[in-house]
Enzyme design. Structure first.
Site, PDB file in Angstrom:
ATOM      1  CG  HIS A   1      64.397 -19.934   8.169  1.00  0.00           C
ATOM      2  ND1 HIS A   1      64.097 -18.719   8.740  1.00  0.00           N
ATOM      3  CD2 HIS A   1      63.669 -20.861   8.850  1.00  0.00           C
ATOM      4  CE1 HIS A   1      63.249 -18.908   9.751  1.00  0.00           C
ATOM      5  NE2 HIS A   1      62.964 -20.198   9.818  1.00  0.00           N
TER       6      HIS A   1
ATOM      7  CB  SER B   1      73.981 -15.768 -23.209  1.00  0.00           C
ATOM      8  OG  SER B   1      75.046 -14.855 -23.399  1.00  0.00           O
TER       9      SER B   1
ATOM     10  CE  LYS C   1      73.948 -18.030 -18.090  1.00  0.00           C
ATOM     11  NZ  LYS C   1      73.909 -16.560 -17.965  1.00  0.00           N
TER      12      LYS C   1
ATOM     13  CD  GLU D   1      66.061 -14.303 -15.290  1.00  0.00           C
ATOM     14  OE1 GLU D   1      67.026 -13.725 -14.794  1.00  0.00           O
ATOM     15  OE2 GLU D   1      66.067 -14.746 -16.460  1.00  0.00           O
TER      16      GLU D   1
END
Ligand code: ARG
Length: 461
Positions: free
Chosen positions: A156, A277, A283, A290
């Site tokens: 969970h 970025s 970043k 992803e």
């Protein structure tokens, strides 16, 4: 000139029809397999006496030439080449003259394309399997390298029990073993040759589909010509196997996204496998992870798209079936991209085992070990669970370390308190397949053996 010019008048097909109907733009990827299939077909025709020796020579010679032209990029396609089968047959006929016009004897593009796609898929799926194996080998190498590093295991998304990092890495490895199983079983399911089914009903000519099947390395020939030209189960199964594989990769990707966040900080990606970025100078983004996640959606779409295409089709061949190829090619292409990048990312990632350990050493991570300690002392588990649960609640409510409450508890005491010391709980996961060092050492051995077996099953390039 179209393949069907005999039946039609002088009117040429509409451009819009040709644009919709053509598959050459994508099925040229079947060229090598189409030629292999044609050679076997020619040898079959020769065995049953439908081609003379000189004709066989002329056609096989032309097929060699066509192959060289295609490989060398010199093959000239013309507008009426609707698909790769048409293009190759047209060129063979140009090169071999009257003998070339016999190439398509007893054959239809319907049994031809079903054969070509099987030849393509069985090779490509094995190639995907070998990429999966590379990822598994990388997971294994990382699991060996991180030794007894441990982290919290989650259910969970809440910290549950500490487990070895190796255990976590191998969890993904075992899921991939099932993917290899599935890829191999899809290859087995598609292992029959449809050539000789003709357009749908076989032929009046004395064809030899058994011999052709053997020639092409299939175990057997088709049983029913209608089924043979209609069957795209193998494409659907291949799309499912690849989609489920991509779901496993997506889940790995999701964990890397979480682990590489500042909030977790369990992993730092190598610069070669991360992106920056365009605006935010600080970043470092986990794009590989992803995209592993994002591509899964597309591959599920390829599967559901084909299933929807198939569901309403009457027997036998229908042009809808031409839609099978782009889905299959795309799924195989995309999964190859993801597997290669993800393997590199896993191979080069730096695990922050200090952060992992700090998170896993939280006292409550050993709660079930306290309960199991009581079980060893003869307390029924339900009772032990309640005792420890109450201590955890008291610790949280009174802001007292659990260890102190455990030591003060008459049923537990100083001996039980030792279970809460950093690094102890993970060593208690000793049952077969569990997440502690002894069980994981055995698991590593079994995983290595499994990879050896799968290496043999998948064979070389
Ligand atoms: N390009 C077609 C396909 O991919 C080949 C079979 C065409 N058959 C036909 N009867 N038009 O399915």
């Amino acid at each position: 000139m179209t393949l069907w010019h005999g039946r039609f008048g002088d009117q040429s097909p509409a451009d819009a029809l040709m644009a919709l109907n053509e598959s050459l733009s994508f099925d040229r990827r079947l060229a090598a397999d189409d030629i292999v299939g044609s050679r076997a077909h020619v040898r079959g025709l020769s065995r049953v006496g439908l081609l003379a020796g000189t004709e066989v020579e002329a056609i096989l010679g032309a097929l060699d030439r066509v192959q060289a032209e295609l490989e060398g990029g010199e093959f000239v396609f013309i507008p009426s080449d609707e698909d790769i089968h048409t293009a190759i047959e047209r060129r063979v006929t140009e090169l071999a003259g009257p003998a070339g016009a016999k190439l398509h004897t007893g054959r239809s593009r319907n049994d031809q394309v079903a054969t070509d796609l099987r030849l393509w898929a069985r090779r490509e799926l094995a190639g995907v399997g070998r990429l999966v194996l590379n990822l598994q080998l990388t997971l294994l190498a990382r699991a060996e390298e991180v030794e007894d590093a441990y982290l919290p295991g989650y259910t969970h998304m809440q910290r549950a029990q500490p487990v070895l990092l190796a255990h976590h890495l191998l969890a993904h490895g075992w899921a991939l073993s099932r993917d290899i199983d599935r890829l191999l079983s899809v290859i087995t399911h598609m292992d029959y040759c449809p050539l000789g089914a003709g357009a749908l009903a076989g032929s009046s000519l004395p064809l030899d589909p058994d011999g052709v099947a053997t020639d092409l390395g299939f175990s057997t020939r088709f049983e029913n010509s209608l089924d043979a030209v209609s069957d795209r189960d193998f494409v659907a199964e291949a799309l499912f196997a690849v989609a489920l594989l991509s779901i496993h990769l997506s889940r790995m990707g999701e964990e890397v996204v979480i682990w590489s966040s500042s909030e977790f900080g369990f992993v730092v990606l190598d610069d070669a496998y991360a992106t920056g970025s365009s605006m935010l100078p600080q970043k470092k983004n986990p794009d590989v992870a992803e995209l592993a996640r994002g591509k899964a959606g597309r591959l599920i779409g390829n599967l559901t798209g084909l299933l929807a295409t198939l569901k309403g089709l009457p027997l036998s061949y229908n042009k809808d079936l031409q839609e099978d190829k782009e889905a299959l090619f795309d799924s195989v292409d995309q999964i190859r991209l993801v597997l290669s990048a993800l393997t590199g990312m896993v191979a080069t990632a730096r695990f922050d085992t200090v952060k992992m350990r700090a998170a896993a050493d939280e006292e409550t991570g050993a709660a079930v070990d306290l309960a199991e300690w009581l079980v060893q002392e003869g307390t029924p588990f339900r009772e032990a669970h309640a005792v420890v649960g109450a201590l955890v609640r008291a610790s949280l409510e009174r802001h007292v370390p659990l260890a102190e409450l455990v030591e003060a508890d008459p049923a537990l005491g100083a001996e039980a308190r030792k279970l809460l010391e950093p690094g102890v709980a993970v060593t208690r996961r000793t049952s077969p397949g569990a997440g502690g060092p002894v069980a994981v050492a055995e698991q590593l051995t079994r995983f290595r053996q499994r990879l050896g077996v799968d290496t043999d099953r998948l064979g070389g390039e």
